[in-house]
Design an enzyme around this catalytic site. Structure first.
Site, PDB file in Angstrom:
ATOM      1  N   CYS A 132      10.843 -16.614 -13.030  1.00 34.17           N
ATOM      2  CA  CYS A 132       9.977 -17.500 -13.810  1.00 34.17           C
ATOM      3  C   CYS A 132       9.859 -17.057 -15.265  1.00 34.17           C
ATOM      4  O   CYS A 132      10.833 -17.080 -15.989  1.00 34.17           O
ATOM      5  CB  CYS A 132       8.599 -17.525 -13.185  1.00 34.17           C
ATOM      6  SG  CYS A 132       8.337 -19.039 -12.376  1.00 34.17           S
ATOM      7  N   TYR A 133       8.670 -16.596 -15.660  1.00 31.60           N
ATOM      8  CA  TYR A 133       8.521 -16.103 -17.039  1.00 31.60           C
ATOM      9  C   TYR A 133       9.576 -15.030 -17.318  1.00 31.60           C
ATOM     10  O   TYR A 133      10.133 -14.969 -18.417  1.00 31.60           O
ATOM     11  CB  TYR A 133       7.110 -15.528 -17.229  1.00 31.60           C
ATOM     12  CG  TYR A 133       6.869 -14.957 -18.605  1.00 31.60           C
ATOM     13  CD1 TYR A 133       6.648 -15.799 -19.689  1.00 31.60           C
ATOM     14  CD2 TYR A 133       6.894 -13.583 -18.817  1.00 31.60           C
ATOM     15  CE1 TYR A 133       6.452 -15.276 -20.963  1.00 31.60           C
ATOM     16  CE2 TYR A 133       6.700 -13.051 -20.082  1.00 31.60           C
ATOM     17  CZ  TYR A 133       6.477 -13.906 -21.150  1.00 31.60           C
ATOM     18  OH  TYR A 133       6.284 -13.382 -22.411  1.00 31.60           O
ATOM     19  N   HIS A 152       9.718 -18.912  -7.266  1.00 30.92           N
ATOM     20  CA  HIS A 152       9.174 -17.642  -6.770  1.00 30.92           C
ATOM     21  C   HIS A 152       9.723 -17.297  -5.388  1.00 30.92           C
ATOM     22  O   HIS A 152       9.235 -17.832  -4.391  1.00 30.92           O
ATOM     23  CB  HIS A 152       7.648 -17.725  -6.682  1.00 30.92           C
ATOM     24  CG  HIS A 152       6.985 -17.765  -8.010  1.00 30.92           C
ATOM     25  ND1 HIS A 152       6.735 -16.633  -8.749  1.00 30.92           N
ATOM     26  CD2 HIS A 152       6.542 -18.794  -8.759  1.00 30.92           C
ATOM     27  CE1 HIS A 152       6.159 -16.960  -9.882  1.00 30.92           C
ATOM     28  NE2 HIS A 152       6.031 -18.272  -9.914  1.00 30.92           N
ATOM     29  N   GLU A 192       9.236 -14.665  -3.803  1.00 30.56           N
ATOM     30  CA  GLU A 192       8.337 -13.747  -3.098  1.00 30.56           C
ATOM     31  C   GLU A 192       7.257 -14.454  -2.287  1.00 30.56           C
ATOM     32  O   GLU A 192       6.651 -13.854  -1.432  1.00 30.56           O
ATOM     33  CB  GLU A 192       7.679 -12.782  -4.112  1.00 30.56           C
ATOM     34  CG  GLU A 192       6.693 -13.410  -5.099  1.00 30.56           C
ATOM     35  CD  GLU A 192       7.356 -14.028  -6.329  1.00 30.56           C
ATOM     36  OE1 GLU A 192       8.580 -14.233  -6.296  1.00 30.56           O
ATOM     37  OE2 GLU A 192       6.644 -14.320  -7.296  1.00 30.56           O
ATOM     38  N   GLY A 219     -15.997   5.064   7.167  1.00 30.28           N
ATOM     39  CA  GLY A 219     -15.724   4.328   8.394  1.00 30.28           C
ATOM     40  C   GLY A 219     -14.774   3.164   8.122  1.00 30.28           C
ATOM     41  O   GLY A 219     -14.254   2.542   9.027  1.00 30.28           O
ATOM     42  N   GLY A 220     -14.530   2.860   6.849  1.00 34.92           N
ATOM     43  CA  GLY A 220     -13.587   1.801   6.491  1.00 34.92           C
ATOM     44  C   GLY A 220     -12.144   2.276   6.642  1.00 34.92           C
ATOM     45  O   GLY A 220     -11.889   3.452   6.898  1.00 34.92           O
ATOM     46  N   ASP A 248      -9.541   2.635   4.496  1.00 37.92           N
ATOM     47  CA  ASP A 248      -8.900   3.541   3.546  1.00 37.92           C
ATOM     48  C   ASP A 248      -9.352   4.989   3.736  1.00 37.92           C
ATOM     49  O   ASP A 248      -8.528   5.895   3.813  1.00 37.92           O
ATOM     50  CB  ASP A 248      -9.178   3.100   2.098  1.00 37.92           C
ATOM     51  CG  ASP A 248      -8.832   1.636   1.905  1.00 37.92           C
ATOM     52  OD1 ASP A 248      -8.081   1.102   2.736  1.00 37.92           O
ATOM     53  OD2 ASP A 248      -9.327   1.035   0.939  1.00 37.92           O
ATOM     54  N   SER A 249     -10.676   5.190   3.806  1.00 37.27           N
ATOM     55  CA  SER A 249     -11.123   6.579   3.942  1.00 37.27           C
ATOM     56  C   SER A 249     -10.762   7.119   5.321  1.00 37.27           C
ATOM     57  O   SER A 249     -10.478   8.307   5.469  1.00 37.27           O
ATOM     58  CB  SER A 249     -12.621   6.707   3.664  1.00 37.27           C
ATOM     59  OG  SER A 249     -13.386   6.038   4.626  1.00 37.27           O
ATOM     60  N   SER A 250     -10.702   6.264   6.331  1.00 35.15           N
ATOM     61  CA  SER A 250     -10.343   6.739   7.674  1.00 35.15           C
ATOM     62  C   SER A 250      -8.899   7.219   7.713  1.00 35.15           C
ATOM     63  O   SER A 250      -8.593   8.274   8.271  1.00 35.15           O
ATOM     64  CB  SER A 250     -10.496   5.616   8.708  1.00 35.15           C
ATOM     65  OG  SER A 250     -11.820   5.160   8.726  1.00 35.15           O
ATOM     66  N   LYS A 259      -2.264  -1.932   1.050  1.00 36.71           N
ATOM     67  CA  LYS A 259      -3.148  -1.964   2.220  1.00 36.71           C
ATOM     68  C   LYS A 259      -2.373  -2.097   3.537  1.00 36.71           C
ATOM     69  O   LYS A 259      -2.671  -1.407   4.517  1.00 36.71           O
ATOM     70  CB  LYS A 259      -4.103  -3.156   2.076  1.00 36.71           C
ATOM     71  CG  LYS A 259      -5.239  -3.164   3.052  1.00 36.71           C
ATOM     72  CD  LYS A 259      -6.367  -2.371   2.485  1.00 36.71           C
ATOM     73  CE  LYS A 259      -7.619  -2.420   3.303  1.00 36.71           C
ATOM     74  NZ  LYS A 259      -8.709  -1.734   2.600  1.00 36.71           N
TER      75      LYS A 259
END
Ligand code: XMP
Length: 512
Positions: free
Chosen positions: A80-81, A168, A170, A223-224, A226-228, A368
């Site tokens: 695109c761009y 696109h 993707e 407990g989320g 990422d930290s788990s 993630k």
């Protein structure tokens, strides 16, 4: 390890490009569009992708890459761009299109032997969003595919290995987009599959051990996800040199502290320090009704409590954090780009400097979905890895108005019922978030022969891809009916349940 560099010109899809490439098990990193070509050469890039972006190459001061990018001797793909940049910078001509092309287009192949479009059938559906179009190709380029509205939907210079796409590849609405990206990274750039989560674990463990040596690490466990995952990874690397701190701020959901204790202390045999700071948080919150003040207060008390617990642990040199790649990418701000965070999110702020701690961020290279894959390899369960997001300030921003122990208790009970019904109806993992909000109004009801004057609970049930936008979910009436009946019958102090039917924007997901 060969890297594909994605130069970011501010497209909403830049991270999606990078994720698609990682899904092909090839390492990719996102670079600010101003990154010098020499830096890319140092990093050993095997190919460069110029992302899309909201600007027009025809505008003054439109963002441009270092022209040296075209002299690196590696393949370049402009999307695109990115394509329009390539056309402009290499001597072609771009003009405003009479028709802006948004949404679906049908791609017709003109060069059947194009290395970029190998194996792609003619008449493939692709996803467009662009306003400018190429009027004249730079010398050396030929047309490889067209759409109804553009003769240069795909272009190529096979000698220099420069390619461009007006659509696109993707996004999922482009039918064979993944194959096109695979053709670029494997067929054209010559990458091999060398980016896997099991490979990442070995490398990360080595690095953590080398960095930490015989020193100690502290990590705030929420407990989320990422930290788990960060805790599980650091624990695998250095075992007892890691201490995790879980702060019970009194703003948690029902039984949450118990669940965290069971999982980490019992199953993972991890040093876990649970700090009960309920009173400190509730005392600090007394009388506060303004949402931002609440958030800031919760953030400050958290830092104080966390700091105190570090002192109690004694000799600590590193602060482990579940920082992810999207938090690290330097954002490109171009007019027209939605800005990221609006509400203040709480984090550990200046604590590392103040306490002389070095940061240890073993997930800062990961998206993630990769963190979830890593967590699964480390033995974390679906309940932990796929749980819905929960804000740092917890139920503090879900009790509207003043936060009190009584209101929290009512909210916790109602929320537990909702969660239970979400699991029962198989909706929990299909929704981005499903939670209750306590409203500080009382309304009249009847129960048996008695008149009641009690609280209202609002249900917030939303679908979203990334929390930037969200829509209220169309949950079956029977489920809503059960949730409402159960909350009103089982939770003392509630006689009315309402449903939030607002989308984001203009509303937000949380009420505060
Ligand atoms: P809003 O309410 O801004 O929320 O639409 C977007 C997403 O972010 C979550 N959220 C937070 N997460 N700390 C967090 O870690 C916070 O302070 C915070 N505030 C909101 C929210 O649950 C939603 O998923």
């Amino acid at each position: 390890m060969a890297i594909i560099a994605v130069l970011d010109f501010g497209s909403q899809y830049t991270q999606v490009i990078a994720r698609r490439i990682r899904e092909c098990q090839v390492l990719t990193r996102i670079y600010h569009y101003t990154t010098p070509a020499s830096k890319l050469a140092e990093e050993g890039v095997a190919g460069v992708i110029l992302s899309g972006g909201p600007a027009s190459v025809l505008a003054d001061e439109s963002p441009r890459p270092d022209p040296g990018v075209f002299q690196l001797g590696v393949p370049v793909l402009g999307i695109c761009y990115g394509l329009q940049l390539m056309a402009t910078m290499l001597g072609g001509k771009v003009g405003h299109s009479s028709r802006r092309e948004y949404g679906r287009g049908l791609l017709t192949l003109d060069a059947l032997d194009s290395p970029l479009l190998k194996g792609i059938p003619s008449d493939t559906r692709v996803w467009n969003s662009h306003g400018d179009k190429i009027e004249k190709l730079p010398a050396g380029f030929t047309q490889a595919a067209s759409t109804e509205n553009s003769s240069f939907a795909a272009v190529e210079d096979r000698d220099r290995l420069f390619f461009g796409l007006q659509f696109h590849p993707e996004v999922v609405h482009s039918d064979h987009g993944r194959e096109i990206l695979e053709n670029f990274i494997f067929g054209i750039c010559g990458c091999t599959k060398n980016w896997t989560m099991s490979g990442y674990i070995d490398k990360a463990i080595d690095e953590i051990r080398q960095t930490v040596g015989d020193k100690n690490v502290i990590l705030g466990l929420s407990g989320g996800v990422d930290s788990s995952v960060a805790a599980a990874l650091v624990h695998r690397a250095i075992g007892p040199q890691l201490t995790c701190v879980f702060v019970d701020n009194g703003l948690l959901r029902k039984d949450e502290r118990q669940k965290v204790e069971n999982l980490y202390a019992s199953n993972f045999n991890l040093n876990l320090k649970v700090v009960d700071a309920t009173d400190k948080f509730l005392d600090a919150l007394a009388g506060i009704t303004d949402p931002e003040t609440k958030r800031k207060t919760i953030g400050h008390v958290f830092i104080d409590v966390f700091e105190e617990s570090i002192r109690e642990i004694g000799e600590v040199n590193f602060l482990g954090q579940g920082t992810l790649y999207p938090d690290v990418i330097e954002s490109v701000n171009i007019a027209g780009n939605p800005s990221a965070v609006i509400k203040s999110h709480h984090n550990v702020g200046g604590l590392p400097e103040k306490m002389n701690l070095q940061l240890l961020e073993p997930l800062r290279e990961l998206f993630k979905d990769e963190v979830r894959a890593l967590g699964a390899e480390l033995g974390l369960s679906k309940e932990v890895l796929w749980r819905q997001p929960f804000p740092g300030p917890g139920l503090g921003v879900r009790v509207i108005g003043e936060v009190t122990a009584e209101r929290l208790e009512v909210l916790r009970e109602a929320d537990a019922i909702l969660e239970d019904e979400m699991y029962r109806s198989d909706l929990y993992y299909n929704l981005w978030q499903s939670f209750c909000v306590f409203l500080p109004v009382r309304t009249v009801g009847v129960m048996g022969d008695e008149r009641t004057y009690d609280n209202v609970i609002a249900l917030r049930l939303v679908e979203s891809i990334d929390a930037m936008t969200a829509d209220w979910a169309n949950v079956p009436h029977e489920v809503l009916q059960t949730v409402s009946n159960r909350i009103i019958n089982e939770v003392k102090g509630v006689n009315r349940v309402v449903l939030d039917i607002s989308s984001k924007p203009p509303s937000t997901i949380e009420w505060e």
